[in-house]
Design an enzyme around this catalytic site. Structure first.
Site, PDB file in Angstrom:
ATOM      1  N   CYS A 516     -31.322  -7.207  24.197  1.00 24.51           N
ATOM      2  CA  CYS A 516     -31.934  -7.865  23.048  1.00 24.51           C
ATOM      3  C   CYS A 516     -31.652  -6.964  21.862  1.00 24.51           C
ATOM      4  O   CYS A 516     -30.495  -6.660  21.572  1.00 24.51           O
ATOM      5  CB  CYS A 516     -33.411  -8.142  23.286  1.00 24.51           C
ATOM      6  SG  CYS A 516     -34.368  -6.761  23.961  1.00 24.51           S
ATOM      7  N   SER A 517     -32.678  -6.475  21.177  1.00 23.82           N
ATOM      8  CA  SER A 517     -32.446  -5.506  20.103  1.00 23.82           C
ATOM      9  C   SER A 517     -32.631  -4.094  20.646  1.00 23.82           C
ATOM     10  O   SER A 517     -31.704  -3.297  20.671  1.00 23.82           O
ATOM     11  CB  SER A 517     -33.400  -5.761  18.931  1.00 23.82           C
ATOM     12  OG  SER A 517     -33.177  -4.840  17.896  1.00 23.82           O
TER      13      SER A 517
END
Length: 614
Positions: A516-517
């Protein structure tokens, strides 16, 4: 046989199978048709001409179902190994509801239309259209009236018209439950969708409503083309007579009072909830003497009572469990991540990979060239089933593709948008239409299909000056907010199923790369639900706490928020309930993507695949 494939036929509940006639004599072919709920066999006649294309139509199946189709070549004394193809039958018009919508007068110029979602057994619902009529008789020939507008009604050209079009991907009230929604449309509020005006109604006139549900909706100049759409209609509602204009002053005063009461109630709830968590935190700090558990294994048949107990008092039990997990793994060393040369390779300074499980790249020119912010993560049956990674930074994109090549990765799961709330969460690490080199790795995008909830991209990855290459598929989930959870449980369950079906065909030593991030919150939730689904299927037990604990021993902060932890438990609960109701197929049936990708092979024609345009 070779070149075996299956194809759906538009609006038909069967599949067409095609293959090349094999060399040598044969006495026919055995066709196997299987999914989770049925198993059939059919016989196809023998073929004579080697290399000729053979065609066979299956028996009638269910609409919008995915089937494993196998074919075996038969001879007088033996049979060939089966050849497998996965295919999904076509969508068609949704079943018509048995009940009409509930219509209520709101004012002298407006009314509300309340209706439940149509059943999606024949394909995922794409849109609804609310139709209004002043006809006193039963609604008839509504498909021919989908192009009628409010302007036509005002000009007295029609007594039936479309007043509002609602696309399914529009946000609904957030819910963690996998169930049909109730939709409420206010008619007469002056809004406009496409070329349909939701104009004010006429006082002292009777109106009825019908709802059109679409599994496929086609527009020309923003007007619905009924003949080209897959649509069915609800019965018309009872007639509702609008009142005479009573004035709006009293209504405005009452509305203000309700709004004030609602604000007071919300503020009071937020204050109470925060106060409860402060009490909980004090309890955790004071309770250091507790023994830290590593597992809370629960039998499937006992999970519902456990879930209700933990969910009570605003999920207080789950909040306590999540607090207990915060210390898991935190004392493990992260020496490589903390080296001065590697600090610039970390997106967040509080999310650093543990040394014990970090992914090591091949060294190029220095000892620190082996570093990337990523960890091997255990799956259900393999200690290195996944790699959890942060979203690449501008200076780590080359390392990211080097990891994909060196670790033999065929599947990428991306759970963040590149930019969220005006902040960069992940660099776009893939090329658009033209091939691009990342160090000595050359990446070419060969297909891209964009859907409301996720996008699927296929890349060819090759290393410069070598003949080697392989395909990498990226599953990009675009509707999961940072630090939050998906809108519904079945959204994540369906997406995981899509990824699992593809990844299970990859080489056994190929981990699935998930990011994801930061590579911990959404990433941890996805990996956890994959493990939990397999645990339910294989053991008839479930251990949400133990799975999250295990993930946190391999990478910090996996499943980053309490809401994500509760969401995992809700996913498990919804899966168990669907199995208990003998509706296991409901877990996977509302899957727009399955109809596109289960039998999708990327080809050289970029931007178009199986009739869908990028």
């Amino acid at each position: 046989v070779s070149s075996f494939r299956c194809e759906a036929v538009a609006k038909q509940p069967f599949l067409v199978l095609k293959w090349e006639c094999p060399p040598g004599k044969n006495s026919g072919f055995r066709i196997g048709i299987r999914n989770d709920t049925c198993e059939k066999e059919q016989m196809a006649p023998p073929c004579m001409k080697e290399g000729s294309e053979e065609t066979f139509r299956t028996a009638l199946l269910n609409y919008f179902y995915t089937y494993n189709i196998t074919i075996e070549t038969l001879s007088n004394t033996s049979k060939s190994p089966p050849v497998l193809s996965i295919c999904t039958t076509s969508i068609t018009d949704p079943p018509s509801p048995s009940n009409g919508p509930l219509v209520k007068a709101i004012s002298h110029r407006s009314l509300s239309v309340e209706f439940s979602d149509f059943e999606s057994v024949n394909g995922p619902l794409k849109a609804y259209a609310v139709m209004i009529t002043t006809e006193e008789q039963d609604c008839q020939s509504l498909k021919l009236k989908l192009n009628n507008t409010y302007k036509d009604f005002k000009k007295m050209m029609t007594v039936t018209y479309v007043t509002y079009v609602m696309e399914i991907e529009q946000p609904k009230s957030p819910s963690l439950h996998s169930q049909n929604y109730t939709n409420i449309v206010n008619v007469g509020n002056g809004t406009k969708t496409y070329s349909y005006e939701n104009g004010p109604l006429i006082p002292l006139r009777s109106y009825r409503a019908s709802v059109a549900g679409f599994t496929n909706i086609t527009f020309t100049d923003d007007i619905i083309v009924g003949e080209d759409s897959y649509v069915s209609f609800s019965p018309c509602s009872e007639a509702v007579l609008l009142p005479q204009d009573p004035g709006v002053i009293a209504g405005a005063v009452i509305g203000c009072l309700f709004a004030i009461l609602a604000v007071v109630a919300i503020v009071g709830f937020i204050f109470w909830r925060r106060r409860r968590y402060r009490v909980l935190i004090v309890f955790v700090v004071m309770g250091n003497a507790r023994i830290s558990l590593q597992s809370k294994l629960i039998k499937v048949e006992n999970f519902e009572s456990y879930f209700k107990k933990q969910q009570a008092d605003s999920s207080c039990g789950f909040a306590e469990e999540y607090e207990e997990l915060k210390s898991a793994g935190v004392h493990q060393p992260k020496f490589a991540a903390e080296l001065a040369e590697n600090r610039g390779k970390n997106r967040y300074n509080n999310v650093l990979p543990y040394d014990i499980s970090r992914v090591k790249l091949s060294g190029l020119s220095s000892a620190t060239d082996d570093y990337i912010n990523a960890n091997y993560m255990p799956g259900y049956s393999s200690k290195k089933a996944f790699i959890a990674a942060q979203g690449p930074l501008p200076n780590t994109i080359e390392d990211f593709w080097r990891m994909i090549w060196e670790k033999n990765i065929y599947s990428i799961v991306m759970l963040t948008k590149c930019v969220e709330q005006a902040r960069t969460k992940c660099e776009q690490y893939w090329p658009d239409k033209q091939p691009k080199s990342y160090g000595d790795i050359i990446v070419t995008m060969v297909s891209e299909i964009v859907l409301p909830e996720w996008t699927i991209r296929d890349f060819t990855v090759e290393k410069a000056n070598t003949p080697e290459s392989h395909t990498v598929r990226q599953f990009h989930f675009t509707s999961w907010p940072d630090h939050g959870v998906p809108e519904t449980t079945d959204l994540l369950i369906n997406f995981r199923h899509l990824v699992h079906e593809y990844s299970s065909q990859n080489p056994i030593d190929s981990p699935t790369l998930v990011h994801c991030s930061a590579g911990v919150g959404r990433t941890g939730t996805f990996i956890a639900i994959d493990r939990l689904i397999q645990q339910i299927e294989m053991e008839n037990t479930v251990d949400v706490y133990g799975v999250v604990y295990d993930l946190r021993m391999h990478r910090p902060l996996m499943v980053q928020t309490e809401d994500q932890y509760i969401f995992l438990n809700q996913c498990v609960m919804d899966i168990i309930r669907s199995q208990k109701d003998k509706k296991t197929d409901l877990i996977y049936q509302n899957m727009t993507a399955m109809a596109i990708y289960e039998n999708f092979t990327p080809g050289p024609g970029f931007g178009k695949a199986n009739g869908y345009h990028a």
